[in-house]
Design an enzyme around this catalytic site. Structure first.
Site: not given
Length: 231
Positions: A186, A201
């Site tokens: 992301h 992440c």
């Protein structure tokens, strides 16, 4: 990473769900700090990287150049000291640049899977390939820091949410593509070299995250390997 409300992923890998607010939105801009007159242990290497005269002595101009680099990438303390963290970021940049357009030269990322997103934790690089053909990248990414490492292995994208919002911090996490519990690709609004890293992440610039969104789909493979420096 946010509220994983769909596709049976509620209880899996909450590493990505618990990213602090500053890691999602980007740390506040570093405030101006007094420049140090002390030469750091990596003075010459840092001077060379920045195109400064390489003499190993700290000048006011050296300090300003080092400090500007630190401010740009969120390195603290931002006092213009050529220490291990500052040089570590520069050294990583040099190694990333040396890869050129051959990120899979060692053949670590599988070439028998068709379209696949590869993540090299050691070099903090990611790319998309189709067989042995490079489709996009390599691009710098920001993965999990010590204690919150991005998990290695072969995975698949199982949920995509272009306007994902964290249910923990109520902050946007655009172009989320989840591939391992709470861990996802992301975008974030900060430098890809901002230490110490994410909470699991694979952070990307908005440009990269948009491109990954356009090139990948649910069911596509993701392969993560190596070890992030400092973990």
């Amino acid at each position: 990473m946010g509220d994983i409300r769909r596709r049976g992923a509620v209880a899996l890998g909450v590493t990505g769900l618990l990213a602090p607010l500053t890691l999602v939105l980007g740390a506040a801009p570093a405030q101006a700090a007094t420049c140090t007159t002390q030469a750091g242990p990596y003075q010459k290497q840092v001077e060379k990287f920045l195109g400064r005269p390489v003499d190993g002595r700290q000048s006011a101009a050296d300090c300003r150049a080092i400090q500007a680099f630190q401010n740009k990438h969120g390195i603290t303390p931002n006092i213009g000291y050529a220490g291990s963290v500052t040089w570590g970021v520069m050294d990583l940049m040099n190694k990333q640049k040396a890869v050129g357009n051959h990120p899979n030269a060692a053949g670590r990322c599988p070439t028998n899977k068709g379209r696949i997103a590869c993540v090299n934790l050691t070099l903090q690089l990611s790319w998309i390939q189709d067989g042995s053909r490079l489709v996009y990248g390599p691009v710098p990414v920001r993965t999990g820091r010590n204690g919150y490492e991005t998990r290695t292995g072969l995975k698949k994208i199982y949920w995509r949410d272009i306007d994902h919002v964290s249910n923990i911090y109520n902050v946007p996490m655009p172009y989320s593509q989840f591939f391992d519990g709470g861990q996802a690709f992301h975008s974030v609004n900060l430098s890809m070299w901002n230490p110490p890293g994410s909470h699991g992440c694979v952070n990307m610039t908005t440009t990269t995250a948009k491109k990954y969104w356009s090139l990948l789909k649910n069911g596509d493979d993701v392969f993560v390997y190596g070890r992030k420096p400092g973990t």
